[in-house]
Motif scaffolding. Sequence first.
Motif, short mmCIF file in Angstrom:
data_model
loop_
_atom_site.label_atom_id
_atom_site.label_comp_id
_atom_site.label_asym_id
_atom_site.label_seq_id
_atom_site.Cartn_x
_atom_site.Cartn_y
_atom_site.Cartn_z
N ARG A 38 0.84 -1.21 0.00
CA ARG A 38 0.00 0.00 0.00
C ARG A 38 0.87 1.25 0.00
O ARG A 38 0.54 2.24 -0.67
CB ARG A 38 -0.92 0.02 1.23
CG ARG A 38 -1.90 -1.13 1.31
CD ARG A 38 -2.99 -1.00 0.28
NE ARG A 38 -4.01 -2.02 0.47
CZ ARG A 38 -4.97 -2.30 -0.41
NH1 ARG A 38 -5.03 -1.61 -1.54
NH2 ARG A 38 -5.86 -3.24 -0.18
N MET A 39 1.95 1.21 0.76
CA MET A 39 2.86 2.37 0.78
C MET A 39 3.45 2.60 -0.61
O MET A 39 3.55 3.74 -1.08
CB MET A 39 3.97 2.13 1.80
CG MET A 39 5.04 3.22 1.84
SD MET A 39 4.41 4.84 2.34
CE MET A 39 4.15 4.54 4.09
N ALA A 40 3.83 1.52 -1.28
CA ALA A 40 4.36 1.66 -2.64
C ALA A 40 3.31 2.26 -3.56
O ALA A 40 3.63 3.08 -4.43
CB ALA A 40 4.82 0.29 -3.16
N GLY A 41 2.05 1.85 -3.37
CA GLY A 41 0.97 2.43 -4.18
C GLY A 41 0.78 3.90 -3.90
O GLY A 41 0.56 4.70 -4.83
N LEU A 42 0.86 4.29 -2.63
CA LEU A 42 0.73 5.70 -2.26
C LEU A 42 1.84 6.52 -2.92
O LEU A 42 1.60 7.62 -3.45
CB LEU A 42 0.80 5.83 -0.74
CG LEU A 42 0.61 7.19 -0.08
CD1 LEU A 42 0.09 7.02 1.35
CD2 LEU A 42 1.89 7.99 -0.04
N LEU A 43 3.06 5.99 -2.87
CA LEU A 43 4.19 6.70 -3.48
C LEU A 43 4.02 6.82 -4.99
O LEU A 43 4.32 7.86 -5.58
CB LEU A 43 5.50 5.97 -3.15
CG LEU A 43 5.88 5.94 -1.66
CD1 LEU A 43 7.08 5.02 -1.45
CD2 LEU A 43 6.19 7.33 -1.14
N HIS A 44 3.53 5.75 -5.59
CA HIS A 44 3.30 5.78 -7.04
C HIS A 44 2.29 6.86 -7.39
O HIS A 44 2.47 7.62 -8.37
CB HIS A 44 2.81 4.41 -7.50
CG HIS A 44 2.58 4.32 -8.98
ND1 HIS A 44 1.34 4.58 -9.55
CD2 HIS A 44 3.41 4.01 -10.00
CE1 HIS A 44 1.43 4.44 -10.87
NE2 HIS A 44 2.67 4.09 -11.17
N ASP A 45 1.22 6.95 -6.60
CA ASP A 45 0.20 7.96 -6.86
C ASP A 45 0.73 9.38 -6.70
O ASP A 45 0.20 10.32 -7.30
CB ASP A 45 -0.99 7.75 -5.92
CG ASP A 45 -1.88 6.60 -6.37
OD1 ASP A 45 -1.62 6.04 -7.45
OD2 ASP A 45 -2.83 6.25 -5.63
N ARG A 46 1.75 9.54 -5.88
CA ARG A 46 2.33 10.87 -5.65
C ARG A 46 3.50 11.16 -6.59
O ARG A 46 4.22 12.13 -6.39
CB ARG A 46 2.76 11.01 -4.18
CG ARG A 46 1.56 11.12 -3.24
CD ARG A 46 1.99 11.24 -1.79
NE ARG A 46 0.84 11.45 -0.94
CZ ARG A 46 0.36 12.63 -0.59
NH1 ARG A 46 0.95 13.72 -1.03
NH2 ARG A 46 -0.70 12.73 0.19
#
Length: 499
Positions: A38-46
Amino acid sequence: MNLASHMVKSARNHPDRAVLRHEDATVSYRTLDQGSARMAGLLHDRGVKPGDRVAIMLPNVPEFAIAYFGVLRAGGIVVPMNPLLKSREVAYYLEDSGARLLFAWHAVAEEARTGADQAEAEAIVVGPGAVDELPAAGPRVEDMVDRHDDDTAVVLYTSGTTGQPKGAELTHANLIRNCDIVATELFQLTADDVIFGGLPLFHAFGQTCTLNAAVASGACLTLLPRFDAAKALEILGGHGVTVFAGVPTVFGRLLRLPGRDAHDISRLRVSLAGGAAMPVQVLHDFQAAFDCVVLEGYGLSETSPVASFNTVQAGPRPGSVGTPIRGVEMRVVDDGTEVPHGETGEIAIRGHNVMKRYWQRPEDTAAAIRDGWFYTGDLGRVDEDGYFWIVGRKKDVIIRGGYNVYPREVEDVLYEHPAVADAAVIGLPNPDLGEEVGAAVVLKPGSRTTAEDLREYVKRQVAAYKYPRKVWIADALPKGPTGKVLKRDIVPPAEPDRR
């Protein structure tokens, strides 16, 4: 190769096994895997791309591991930061590394946000509960970004011989190999081990020898955000700790703590010491009191960090820092030439553990790494059997309770005070911490202030472990013919200042 692959592998092999314990919370490998995805997804979105730096300013809480492995999973570079840093220090770390995103613990939100604003970066405040929230919300990126062995995984800031702290670039290969040797050869960890997690995870010692070693072995890491001897003893017994890791200061504090017999510490089999020189008497006393072997090692942030270690198999030699680990060479030199056994010189290191370089500092890198050898600035000797002994430091660094304090950084703050004409920060012997930070100050003519005011002035602007507990006003500082302050000739007053 990606450092986060250890975590994913253990999560698949031991999904329901506990990987982190913190107070009353237990985190499984499955939860860590999902949270980091999920953290990787958050970073990707940012918009974080492979190679981008992401700062983490978190204490020893499960959220540190989620953020750490999430950044690596996304192909980013982790910039760990001490949660005790003040805003001016936060701004420096962010500006120097180019990190545009900072994950900060809620308790230090004000300093983090102020520093991030100064660096034109974004601070995301993290609080308790993020472990539960991340696996249940937001996009999840299961795929791990593949990284080359020589790609930078972590930028660890360390004090050097001049100027501000420098970022040591540690690669995925640096950290993976160092971690694997620690886990499999030095401490022979298994999934049944429980490791004490009191070493700061923002530090190389804590990252490699506790967090990464535990995850690579499928073991459990029991976290303590701020060292307290009574709480540590409670954890050792209550969590069935098998491996204890710490700096010499904490060994001494545990020895002086009454009531050890009230806790069952029978599972403890080995303790590892590093970060500063371990007094031999403390080592012997701890082994006797806790009925476990104590292994002392040596390393630096620039060496991922482990370079040498005593081992049970070879026979530990109290007072030494052991022999070089597999794949690493060490030698004692004088002006680049190796000296005979028993003679003192500078310790140089070569091997898979040596950093890639200092972040955006080619001149500092060239000065530190010559012909493949990293020159540590530490003085030592090697005996006929190949065991190394640390005898002193060339670098002007104070080691306070395992933390490096660079005098120049503290002196710069003192010089900003309008009443200060001259200042020198030195290390003072301390039986508990090893060294305490002291400052001799000369005032400008006609200026008035007190030692306590100066101490409080610095305290407001640097991390708590850096400010000088002992400050005294001097008429002048001893200087050589070139005007350089002769710190070795500085004598503190007989009576220490009030704390």
